[in-house]
Design a protein around this motif. Structure first.
Motif, mmCIF file in Angstrom:
data_model
loop_
_atom_site.group_PDB
_atom_site.id
_atom_site.type_symbol
_atom_site.label_atom_id
_atom_site.label_comp_id
_atom_site.label_asym_id
_atom_site.label_seq_id
_atom_site.Cartn_x
_atom_site.Cartn_y
_atom_site.Cartn_z
ATOM 1 N N ALA A 305 0.872 -1.186 0.000
ATOM 2 C CA ALA A 305 0.000 0.000 0.000
ATOM 3 C C ALA A 305 0.901 1.225 0.000
ATOM 4 N N GLY A 306 0.313 2.409 -0.221
ATOM 5 C CA GLY A 306 1.103 3.602 -0.455
ATOM 6 C C GLY A 306 1.563 4.364 0.764
ATOM 7 N N GLY A 307 1.162 3.946 1.969
ATOM 8 C CA GLY A 307 1.573 4.648 3.181
ATOM 9 C C GLY A 307 0.636 5.784 3.536
ATOM 10 N N GLY A 308 0.968 6.491 4.611
ATOM 11 C CA GLY A 308 0.088 7.532 5.144
ATOM 12 C C GLY A 308 0.533 8.951 4.879
ATOM 13 N N ILE A 309 1.558 9.154 4.037
ATOM 14 C CA ILE A 309 2.081 10.495 3.768
ATOM 15 C C ILE A 309 1.710 10.940 2.350
ATOM 16 N N VAL A 310 1.249 12.169 2.256
ATOM 17 C CA VAL A 310 0.981 12.811 0.968
ATOM 18 C C VAL A 310 1.773 14.107 0.929
ATOM 19 N N CYS A 311 2.417 14.403 -0.188
ATOM 20 C CA CYS A 311 3.074 15.700 -0.313
ATOM 21 C C CYS A 311 2.587 16.399 -1.578
ATOM 22 N N PHE A 312 2.568 17.721 -1.521
ATOM 23 C CA PHE A 312 2.093 18.495 -2.663
ATOM 24 C C PHE A 312 2.712 19.883 -2.631
ATOM 25 N N GLU A 313 2.704 20.535 -3.801
ATOM 26 C CA GLU A 313 3.278 21.867 -3.953
ATOM 27 C C GLU A 313 2.150 22.882 -4.121
ATOM 28 N N ILE A 314 2.108 23.840 -3.207
ATOM 29 C CA ILE A 314 1.111 24.902 -3.290
ATOM 30 C C ILE A 314 1.593 25.994 -4.231
ATOM 31 N N LYS A 315 0.708 26.466 -5.079
ATOM 32 C CA LYS A 315 1.044 27.604 -5.929
ATOM 33 C C LYS A 315 1.251 28.835 -5.047
ATOM 34 N N GLY A 316 2.341 29.565 -5.272
ATOM 35 C CA GLY A 316 2.614 30.758 -4.482
ATOM 36 C C GLY A 316 3.853 30.660 -3.633
ATOM 37 N N GLY A 317 4.467 29.456 -3.584
ATOM 38 C CA GLY A 317 5.759 29.311 -2.925
ATOM 39 C C GLY A 317 5.751 29.397 -1.415
ATOM 40 N N LEU A 318 6.854 29.967 -0.866
ATOM 41 C CA LEU A 318 7.114 29.961 0.572
ATOM 42 C C LEU A 318 5.990 30.607 1.374
ATOM 43 N N GLU A 319 5.567 31.792 0.986
ATOM 44 C CA GLU A 319 4.525 32.493 1.744
ATOM 45 C C GLU A 319 3.189 31.768 1.655
ATOM 46 N N ALA A 320 2.899 31.179 0.499
ATOM 47 C CA ALA A 320 1.661 30.426 0.351
ATOM 48 C C ALA A 320 1.665 29.203 1.267
ATOM 49 N N GLY A 321 2.854 28.592 1.421
ATOM 50 C CA GLY A 321 2.967 27.450 2.315
ATOM 51 C C GLY A 321 2.700 27.819 3.751
ATOM 52 N N ARG A 322 3.267 28.942 4.200
ATOM 53 C CA ARG A 322 3.038 29.399 5.577
ATOM 54 C C ARG A 322 1.582 29.784 5.794
ATOM 55 N N LYS A 323 0.994 30.455 4.792
ATOM 56 C CA LYS A 323 -0.413 30.866 4.896
ATOM 57 C C LYS A 323 -1.323 29.645 5.000
ATOM 58 N N PHE A 324 -0.989 28.603 4.246
ATOM 59 C CA PHE A 324 -1.776 27.367 4.299
ATOM 60 C C PHE A 324 -1.785 26.791 5.720
ATOM 61 N N LEU A 325 -0.610 26.708 6.337
ATOM 62 C CA LEU A 325 -0.533 26.166 7.702
ATOM 63 C C LEU A 325 -1.355 27.008 8.671
ATOM 64 N N ASP A 326 -1.267 28.334 8.535
ATOM 65 C CA ASP A 326 -2.010 29.220 9.434
ATOM 66 C C ASP A 326 -3.520 29.119 9.235
ATOM 67 N N SER A 327 -3.945 28.626 8.082
ATOM 68 C CA SER A 327 -5.368 28.545 7.781
ATOM 69 C C SER A 327 -5.998 27.218 8.196
ATOM 70 N N LEU A 328 -5.184 26.252 8.580
ATOM 71 C CA LEU A 328 -5.720 24.952 8.998
ATOM 72 C C LEU A 328 -6.501 25.075 10.301
ATOM 73 N N GLN A 329 -7.604 24.356 10.392
ATOM 74 C CA GLN A 329 -8.441 24.396 11.587
ATOM 75 C C GLN A 329 -8.521 23.045 12.293
ATOM 76 N N LEU A 330 -8.238 21.968 11.575
ATOM 77 C CA LEU A 330 -8.308 20.623 12.152
ATOM 78 C C LEU A 330 -6.931 19.986 12.244
#
Length: 391
Positions: A305-330
């Motif tokens: 099976a494929g395991g429990g990790i998924v990785c992906f690239e957010i459009k917008g780079g470094l700042e978009a990555g940080r913004k994504f983390l700050d927007s998580l609620q769960l």
């Protein structure tokens, strides 16, 4: 008569157990003792001379630790093993116990940040040279071999890019050049992948991750060839990175549920990856069992099976990555993976932040890369949180 040696690994993870005491307990008790006593001087002499299997001191061996190691050896199909206080203690010990001044190590360039630091900063201080090679550049692996090369170290799937290295090829490569093949099997667990069957001499785990599965304790384990593990045991016995009895007890109990947990993790992770493939805010998605994964066929060949990790690239780079983390609620933001709770991390600003831009690029850490460890929550809720954080 039931042949216990032929039991399924999932059953062995439940049923391998330290023999009961006179109390006839059903669950293995905790052996929280620093040392073990002897009835007579001859028994103590024999133990120190290694003429008996009697426990001496919990830095050397302990019933709880032994039970955990026995289970891991059964799951991996290994001859012997040794458990350590953390995953990085296992990684370091698997190298330092077997390499000496003047030796050369070939290491996959896409590895965990602390592993990268060990092979590029600390091993060279002791005269152990290292060549980093891209995960799937066969010619680079061949070109890296030197007369003093002694070991090959790799992760598959790699952290965090989820590159898949062909273990059958790696086993043949190591055999061809008479090298020790040392595989970090943390992301797959022995229930999804058994490197030893493909020619690996050692399989290393951070037991802190999927093996514990609930973010409670630290631990590591090295299993594999008995002669090599013997050298690792002697190194660890004298230097002290041994696993505590309590943590070993937790990890051994955790192995009883590893099979059912990994089934849920893998099923949910595939659904998360499929949902992300359709999102306009995502550049690309990697998951070993997605047909779009560059090494999909290799993953299907060597993993169940494929395991429990998924990785992906957010459009917008470094700042978009940080913004994504700050927007998580769960999903949680924490320095771990393999937990019952889903976790998101941004390697460029966390685990690999101390590397230069060039070093991050060389190991595949792009600015907007997000790694998600998919937990045991209902997958619909995990997907909803990720989608709303993407905006």
């Amino acid at each position: 008569m039931l042949d216990k040696a032929k039991l399924h690994p999932a059953t062995q993870a439940v049923r391998i157990q330290t023999p009961s005491t006179w109390q006839m307990e059903h669950s293995t008790p905790l052996y929280l003792t620093s040392s073990f006593k002897f009835d007579e001087a001859e028994a103590m002499r024999a133990a120190f001379a290694e003429e008996s299997d009697d426990n001496i001191y919990s830095r050397f061996s302990n019933p709880n630790v032994d039970e955990f190691v026995q289970k891991m050896c059964a799951l991996e199909g290994a001859e012997a093993g040794f458990a350590t206080a953390s995953g990085m203690a296992a990684v370091f010990s698997s190298m330092f116990a077997l390499l000496k001044q003047g030796d050369h190590l070939i290491c996959c360039s896409s590895v965990f940040g602390s592993t990268y630091t060990i092979v590029t900063k600390y091993l060279p201080k002791y005269g152990i040279d290292c060549t980093l090679v891209p995960a799937n550049d066969d010619a680079a692996w061949e070109a890296a071999v030197k007369p003093n090369t002694k070991m090959v170290y790799l992760e598959t799937p790699t952290n965090p890019q989820l590159e898949i290295i062909d273990l059958e090829w790696a086993g043949q490569f190591a055999k061809k050049h008479n090298l020790i093949l040392n595989v970090d099997n943390c992301f797959a667990t022995p229930l999804l992948q058994r490197p030893i069957e493909f020619g690996a001499h050692l399989s290393v785990h951070s037991a802190t991750k999927w093996i514990d599965g609930q973010g409670r304790v630290l631990g590591g384990v090295i299993v594999g060839n008995a002669e090599l593990v013997r050298e690792i045991y002697l190194f660890c016995r004298n230097t002290g990175p041994s696993l505590s009895a309590f943590n070993a007890w937790i990890l051994s109990k955790s192995l009883e549920t590893l099979d059912v947990r990994m089934q849920r993790h893998c099923e949910s992770a595939l659904k998360v990856a499929q949902a992300l493939e359709e999102h306009p805010g995502v550049e690309w998605v990697k998951y070993p069992f997605l047909p779009t994964h560059p090494q999909y066929n290799i993953a299907k060949k060597q993993m169940t099976a494929g395991g429990g990790i998924v990785c992906f690239e957010i459009k917008g780079g470094l700042e978009a990555g940080r913004k994504f983390l700050d927007s998580l609620q769960l999903l949680s933001m924490t320095a771990n993976l393999g937990d019952s709770r889903s976790i998101a991390s941004h390697p460029a600003s966390t685990t690999h932040s101390k590397l230069s831009d060039a070093e991050r690029a060389s190991v595949g850490i792009t600015p907007g890369l997000i790694r998600v460890s998919v937990g045991l929550e209902h997958v619909d809720d995990v997907i909803r949180d990720i989608v709303q954080a993407l905006g």
